[in-house]
Design a protein around this motif. Structure first.
Motif, PDB file in Angstrom:
ATOM      1  N   ASP A   1      78.161 -91.037  75.088  1.00 39.71           N
ATOM      2  CA  ASP A   1      79.248 -90.345  74.397  1.00 39.71           C
ATOM      3  C   ASP A   1      80.565 -91.071  74.673  1.00 39.71           C
ATOM      4  O   ASP A   1      80.717 -91.676  75.744  1.00 39.71           O
ATOM      5  N   ASP A   2      81.475 -90.990  73.717  1.00 43.01           N
ATOM      6  CA  ASP A   2      82.807 -91.607  73.877  1.00 43.01           C
ATOM      7  C   ASP A   2      82.690 -93.075  74.269  1.00 43.01           C
ATOM      8  O   ASP A   2      83.479 -93.574  75.088  1.00 43.01           O
TER       9      ASP A   2
ATOM     10  N   GLU B   1      82.111 -91.169  65.708  1.00 45.92           N
ATOM     11  CA  GLU B   1      82.661 -89.824  65.923  1.00 45.92           C
ATOM     12  C   GLU B   1      84.041 -89.685  65.288  1.00 45.92           C
ATOM     13  O   GLU B   1      84.798 -90.658  65.210  1.00 45.92           O
TER      14      GLU B   1
HETATM   15 MG    MG Z   1      82.340 -87.874  72.022  1.00 46.38          MG
END
Ligand code: MG
Ligand code: C2E
Ligand code: MG
Ligand code: MG
Length: 292
Positions: free
Chosen positions: A180-181, A237
């Motif tokens: 994530d990220d 995202e």
């Molecule tokens: Mg994220």
């Protein structure tokens, strides 16, 4: 900070944006109350195919609906739950509830979907985590491969030896791991070689200024290239505009998550979206028959 975000943006300085929230005793007390009162709920944000825009899966995002404060954002309450350990309880509930919800989504959609769940660093390190995972899979009856567990680079780097053992056990259950990220954490690229990772989620900060920003474009292209050669999927995202989607799609980004293709929504709203998508799909198929 305000300079970085540009002139057109309205910047509201809140605790969650100006750094880690202070240890807020009243909010913490309210959280225990909230658990007892059942004020936590789950929202689901569609992850779609960049080309067809068909929903492939959902990311599970926790919400706290406080009776007087209204919706408390996760950026406020997750760090507190992480500090006092409540995240283990909340996270276990979220994982199991999301797996059960996916079954219902599939029934409505009449096809296979997947569910993505955020796992915090403390949850990941918890002794009971694999039991929680097994329980969620067994109770819901979904296949391990329908589950994506989102962790950050930081989670991996706290204790790489422990992380390696947990990740290999997740892989044994066919659950997929997403970073994530991606690109915002403190880590080295070597972990992409070392750990069984399946998905990279490009952070919203690299998407926001596309297609205008050359630097963000270069970063996204590099991530897409890297992913292609390492045989990883990529989810972009925070896609909010058609221009961003088009830019990413043309460069081979397969999956999109953002306000453009669906905000985080309650389960019943997600089910309505899935029902609608059946109709959208039926029309072109029928047309094709007529044309043949
Ligand atoms: Mg994220
Ligand atoms: P994340 O996992 O990176 O989740 C994506 C965040 O981006 C979500 O914020 C989502 O609402 C937001 N987002 C998605 N598309 C767009 C867009 O197009 N534009 C903008 N501006 N934002 C977009 P949210 O729901 O506030 O969650 C924030 C963070 O809180 C998450 O970031 C995740 O780190 C954490 N979180 C949320 N739910 C959970 C949970 O169940 N467990 C754990 N451990 N963490 C969670
Ligand atoms: Mg996430
Ligand atoms: Mg994030």
């Amino acid at each position: 900070r305000a300079k970085e975000t540009g002139k057109a943006r309205c910047v509201v300085y809140s605790q969650s944006q100006s750094g880690p929230p202070e240890h807020d005793i009243s909010l913490e007390a309210a959280m225990f109350q909230a658990v007892r009162e059942g004020e936590f709920l789950l929202y689901y944000q569609p992850i779609v195919d960049a080309r067809t825009r068909e929903i492939q899966g959902f990311e599970t995002l926790m919400r706290w609906k406080h009776p007087t404060l209204g919706m408390v954002p996760p950026a406020r309450f997750i760090p507190i739950a992480e500090t006092n350990g409540l995240i283990n309880l909340l996270g276990a509930w979220a994982l199991k509830a999301a797996c059960v919800q996916l079954k219902q989504f599939e029934e409505v959609a009449k096809r296979s979907l997947y569910i993505s769940v955020n796992i915090s660093p403390r949850q990941f390190r918890n002794d009971k985590f694999l039991d929680v995972l097994d329980d969620a899979i067994a109770f819901s009856g979904l296949l391990g491969e329908q589950l994506v567990l989102e962790i950050t680079e930081g989670t991996l780097m706290i204790d790489p030896v422990h992380a390696e053992s947990i990740l290999s056990k997740m892989a044994e259950r066919n659950a997929r791991i997403a970073i994530d990220d991606f690109g915002t954490g403190y880590s080295s690229l070597a972990y992409l070689k070392r750990f069984p990772i399946s998905v990279l989620k490009i952070d919203r900060t690299f998407i926001r200024d596309l297609p205008g920003s050359q630097k963000d474009g270069a970063i996204c292209n590099a991530v897409l290239d890297l992913a292609k050669h390492l045989d990883l999927s990529v989810v972009a995202e925070g896609v909010e505009t058609e221009g961003q989607l088009e830019y990413l799609e043309q460069r081979g980004c397969q999956y999109i998550q953002g306000y453009l293709t669906g905000k985080p929504m309650a389960a019943n709203v997600a089910m309505a979206a899935l029902k609608e998508s059946i109709h959208v799909k039926v029309v072109p198929a029928e047309l094709r028959q007529v044309l043949q």
